[in-house]
Design a protein around this motif. Structure first.
Motif, PDB file in Angstrom:
ATOM      1  N   ASP A  54       0.833  -1.199   0.000  1.00  0.00           N
ATOM      2  CA  ASP A  54       0.000   0.000   0.000  1.00  0.00           C
ATOM      3  C   ASP A  54       0.868   1.250   0.000  1.00  0.00           C
ATOM      4  O   ASP A  54       0.500   2.272  -0.589  1.00  0.00           O
ATOM      5  N   VAL A  55       2.011   1.169   0.679  1.00  0.00           N
ATOM      6  CA  VAL A  55       2.951   2.283   0.756  1.00  0.00           C
ATOM      7  C   VAL A  55       4.357   1.762   0.522  1.00  0.00           C
ATOM      8  O   VAL A  55       4.774   0.787   1.168  1.00  0.00           O
ATOM      9  N   ILE A  56       5.079   2.392  -0.384  1.00  0.00           N
ATOM     10  CA  ILE A  56       6.506   2.135  -0.534  1.00  0.00           C
ATOM     11  C   ILE A  56       7.229   3.408  -0.119  1.00  0.00           C
ATOM     12  O   ILE A  56       6.894   4.492  -0.593  1.00  0.00           O
ATOM     13  N   CYS A  57       8.202   3.281   0.789  1.00  0.00           N
ATOM     14  CA  CYS A  57       8.932   4.435   1.291  1.00  0.00           C
ATOM     15  C   CYS A  57      10.424   4.247   1.043  1.00  0.00           C
ATOM     16  O   CYS A  57      10.980   3.186   1.367  1.00  0.00           O
ATOM     17  N   GLU A  90      18.531  -3.174 -10.019  1.00  0.00           N
ATOM     18  CA  GLU A  90      17.620  -4.048  -9.285  1.00  0.00           C
ATOM     19  C   GLU A  90      16.750  -3.247  -8.320  1.00  0.00           C
ATOM     20  O   GLU A  90      15.543  -3.493  -8.191  1.00  0.00           O
ATOM     21  N   ILE A  91      17.357  -2.265  -7.645  1.00  0.00           N
ATOM     22  CA  ILE A  91      16.592  -1.392  -6.742  1.00  0.00           C
ATOM     23  C   ILE A  91      15.586  -0.566  -7.542  1.00  0.00           C
ATOM     24  O   ILE A  91      14.397  -0.488  -7.188  1.00  0.00           O
ATOM     25  N   LEU A  92      16.035   0.061  -8.608  1.00  0.00           N
ATOM     26  CA  LEU A  92      15.163   0.937  -9.391  1.00  0.00           C
ATOM     27  C   LEU A  92      14.008   0.167 -10.016  1.00  0.00           C
ATOM     28  O   LEU A  92      12.865   0.637 -10.023  1.00  0.00           O
ATOM     29  N   ASP A  93      14.272  -1.030 -10.514  1.00  0.00           N
ATOM     30  CA  ASP A  93      13.209  -1.856 -11.099  1.00  0.00           C
ATOM     31  C   ASP A  93      12.196  -2.271 -10.042  1.00  0.00           C
ATOM     32  O   ASP A  93      10.981  -2.295 -10.296  1.00  0.00           O
ATOM     33  N   PHE A  94      12.681  -2.608  -8.843  1.00  0.00           N
ATOM     34  CA  PHE A  94      11.773  -2.988  -7.752  1.00  0.00           C
ATOM     35  C   PHE A  94      10.858  -1.827  -7.385  1.00  0.00           C
ATOM     36  O   PHE A  94       9.643  -2.006  -7.188  1.00  0.00           O
ATOM     37  N   LEU A  95      11.409  -0.622  -7.303  1.00  0.00           N
ATOM     38  CA  LEU A  95      10.605   0.550  -6.966  1.00  0.00           C
ATOM     39  C   LEU A  95       9.554   0.823  -8.044  1.00  0.00           C
ATOM     40  O   LEU A  95       8.402   1.152  -7.734  1.00  0.00           O
ATOM     41  N   LYS A  96       9.939   0.694  -9.301  1.00  0.00           N
ATOM     42  CA  LYS A  96       8.973   0.890 -10.388  1.00  0.00           C
ATOM     43  C   LYS A  96       7.844  -0.134 -10.301  1.00  0.00           C
ATOM     44  O   LYS A  96       6.663   0.206 -10.489  1.00  0.00           O
ATOM     45  N   LEU A 105      13.955   7.933  -5.879  1.00  0.00           N
ATOM     46  CA  LEU A 105      12.698   7.867  -6.628  1.00  0.00           C
ATOM     47  C   LEU A 105      12.842   8.557  -7.979  1.00  0.00           C
ATOM     48  O   LEU A 105      12.336   8.059  -9.000  1.00  0.00           O
ATOM     49  N   ALA A 106      13.523   9.700  -7.999  1.00  0.00           N
ATOM     50  CA  ALA A 106      13.715  10.417  -9.266  1.00  0.00           C
ATOM     51  C   ALA A 106      14.572   9.608 -10.228  1.00  0.00           C
ATOM     52  O   ALA A 106      14.323   9.590 -11.435  1.00  0.00           O
ATOM     53  N   ALA A 107      15.594   8.920  -9.700  1.00  0.00           N
ATOM     54  CA  ALA A 107      16.436   8.078 -10.547  1.00  0.00           C
ATOM     55  C   ALA A 107      15.636   6.935 -11.161  1.00  0.00           C
ATOM     56  O   ALA A 107      15.949   6.458 -12.252  1.00  0.00           O
ATOM     57  N   ALA A 108      14.576   6.515 -10.443  1.00  0.00           N
ATOM     58  CA  ALA A 108      13.686   5.466 -10.958  1.00  0.00           C
ATOM     59  C   ALA A 108      12.576   6.038 -11.828  1.00  0.00           C
ATOM     60  O   ALA A 108      11.658   5.312 -12.231  1.00  0.00           O
ATOM     61  N   GLU A 109      12.648   7.347 -12.127  1.00  0.00           N
ATOM     62  CA  GLU A 109      11.665   8.048 -12.969  1.00  0.00           C
ATOM     63  C   GLU A 109      10.268   8.029 -12.355  1.00  0.00           C
ATOM     64  O   GLU A 109       9.264   7.921 -13.051  1.00  0.00           O
ATOM     65  N   LEU A 110      10.201   8.200 -11.037  1.00  0.00           N
ATOM     66  CA  LEU A 110       8.929   8.133 -10.319  1.00  0.00           C
ATOM     67  C   LEU A 110       8.508   9.457  -9.702  1.00  0.00           C
ATOM     68  O   LEU A 110       7.458   9.535  -9.066  1.00  0.00           O
ATOM     69  N   LEU A 111       9.306  10.520  -9.891  1.00  0.00           N
ATOM     70  CA  LEU A 111       8.956  11.823  -9.323  1.00  0.00           C
ATOM     71  C   LEU A 111       8.867  12.936 -10.367  1.00  0.00           C
ATOM     72  O   LEU A 111       8.440  14.043 -10.040  1.00  0.00           O
ATOM     73  N   GLN A 112       9.280  12.660 -11.580  1.00  0.00           N
ATOM     74  CA  GLN A 112       9.214  13.691 -12.610  1.00  0.00           C
ATOM     75  C   GLN A 112       7.743  14.082 -12.832  1.00  0.00           C
ATOM     76  O   GLN A 112       6.872  13.212 -12.962  1.00  0.00           O
ATOM     77  N   GLY A 113       7.480  15.387 -12.842  1.00  0.00           N
ATOM     78  CA  GLY A 113       6.107  15.865 -12.991  1.00  0.00           C
ATOM     79  C   GLY A 113       5.371  16.015 -11.681  1.00  0.00           C
ATOM     80  O   GLY A 113       4.180  16.344 -11.674  1.00  0.00           O
ATOM     81  N   TYR A 114       6.074  15.795 -10.569  1.00  0.00           N
ATOM     82  CA  TYR A 114       5.472  15.938  -9.239  1.00  0.00           C
ATOM     83  C   TYR A 114       6.227  16.993  -8.436  1.00  0.00           C
ATOM     84  O   TYR A 114       7.420  17.214  -8.641  1.00  0.00           O
ATOM     85  N   LYS A 115       5.522  17.585  -7.486  1.00  0.00           N
ATOM     86  CA  LYS A 115       6.177  18.392  -6.463  1.00  0.00           C
ATOM     87  C   LYS A 115       6.730  17.454  -5.403  1.00  0.00           C
ATOM     88  O   LYS A 115       6.086  16.474  -5.040  1.00  0.00           O
ATOM     89  N   ALA A 116       7.928  17.769  -4.886  1.00  0.00           N
ATOM     90  CA  ALA A 116       8.534  16.894  -3.889  1.00  0.00           C
ATOM     91  C   ALA A 116       9.472  17.679  -2.984  1.00  0.00           C
ATOM     92  O   ALA A 116      10.016  18.718  -3.367  1.00  0.00           O
ATOM     93  N   ALA A 117       9.653  17.158  -1.780  1.00  0.00           N
ATOM     94  CA  ALA A 117      10.572  17.727  -0.803  1.00  0.00           C
ATOM     95  C   ALA A 117      11.859  16.915  -0.766  1.00  0.00           C
ATOM     96  O   ALA A 117      11.913  15.779  -1.246  1.00  0.00           O
ATOM     97  N   CYS A 118      12.874  17.507  -0.170  1.00  0.00           N
ATOM     98  CA  CYS A 118      14.185  16.872  -0.075  1.00  0.00           C
ATOM     99  C   CYS A 118      14.965  17.577   1.028  1.00  0.00           C
ATOM    100  O   CYS A 118      14.593  18.676   1.464  1.00  0.00           O
ATOM    101  N   HIS A 119      16.027  16.970   1.500  1.00  0.00           N
ATOM    102  CA  HIS A 119      16.931  17.669   2.418  1.00  0.00           C
ATOM    103  C   HIS A 119      17.371  18.977   1.772  1.00  0.00           C
ATOM    104  O   HIS A 119      17.686  19.030   0.583  1.00  0.00           O
ATOM    105  N   TRP A 120      17.426  20.060   2.558  1.00  0.00           N
ATOM    106  CA  TRP A 120      17.678  21.393   2.000  1.00  0.00           C
ATOM    107  C   TRP A 120      18.973  21.475   1.197  1.00  0.00           C
ATOM    108  O   TRP A 120      19.060  22.223   0.215  1.00  0.00           O
ATOM    109  N   ALA A 121      19.991  20.694   1.580  1.00  0.00           N
ATOM    110  CA  ALA A 121      21.288  20.795   0.902  1.00  0.00           C
ATOM    111  C   ALA A 121      21.290  20.141  -0.475  1.00  0.00           C
ATOM    112  O   ALA A 121      22.240  20.323  -1.243  1.00  0.00           O
TER     113      ALA A 121
END
Length: 232
Positions: free
Chosen positions: A65-68, A84-90, A109-125
């Motif tokens: 239900d949730v992948i984090c 393998e990690i990126l394919d699993f996340l997709k 997530l972005a490397a797995a092409e799962l955040l493009q086109g979305y607003k998202a947060a990240c560590h400030w640095a």
């Protein structure tokens, strides 16, 4: 409430609190099964030397239900280019109710092409680097865009956990979890953001963290090339 399947990706070098802050909150409902996910069931050592024991392998992971995705130290550079990690996340994100991250996990997530086109947060640095990957980065502690829920740096994962728990189970359940955890933060210093900390503290920290910033930037550029993105 229907049973919930929640999974946290772990990998060598993951930031311990990125995982455990949100885990502590989201595991509160009695109908929740919370998984620590890795390729195998072999122990995984965090950036701080804490040893995680995976509960489920990628191959045996149920539909979540949730992948984090939590952030990591220098070893996150490897995770961002691990097919393998990126394919699993997709695979999991295709059916998950919520696709989420804490700290620099948004860059995975972005490397797995799962955040493009979305607003998202990240560590400030690392906001600029996440933006280089085609993500609409927002300077928020927790960002919600459709079924993407992302947190800023490290301790933001706790607030993220309460926010997501409210979305999953309702505000009353989230408030009960907050009360159970006695979550009433009163930090001893007002230095939890670059604006509050001031330039001297920010620059000192940036000098200490320069090697990881350089490594992440190099991997960001490699990921951009792979995704055929151009710097914004």
């Amino acid at each position: 409430m229907k049973p919930l399947q929640i999974g946290f990706l772990i990998y060598h070098g993951v930031i311990q609190l990125d995982v455990m802050g949100a885990y502590q909150v989201l595991d509160f409902p009695p109908n929740t099964t919370t998984h620590l996910l890795w390729k195998t069931l072999s122990p995984v050592v965090s950036n701080e030397g804490f040893v995680f024991t995976p509960t489920t392998s990628f191959a045996d992971c149920p539909s979540l239900d949730v992948i984090c995705v939590p952030g990591g130290g220098m070893s996150q550079v490897d995770a961002m280019q691990d097919a393998e990690i990126l394919d699993f996340l997709k695979q999991q994100s295709a059916t998950a109710q919520y696709v989420t991250s804490v700290c620099t996990g948004s860059m995975i997530l972005a490397a797995a092409e799962l955040l493009q086109g979305y607003k998202a947060a990240c560590h400030w640095a690392f906001r600029d680097q996440l933006a280089m990957l085609g993500v609409d980065v927002v300077p928020q502690r927790v960002a919600i865009d459709r079924n993407r829920v992302t947190a800023a740096g490290v301790t933001s994962g706790i607030d993220f956990g309460f926010t997501l728990l409210s979305l999953l189970c309702g505000e009353s359940i989230a408030k009960m979890a907050q009360l159970m955890m006695e979550y009433v933060p009163e930090p001893p210093f007002n230095a939890g953001s670059p604006e509050a900390a001031g330039d001297e503290i920010v620059q000192s920290l940036m000098q200490v963290g320069q090697p990881i910033l350089d490594a992440f930037l190099m991997q960001t550029k490699n990921t951009m090339a792979h995704l055929n993105l151009h710097s914004q």
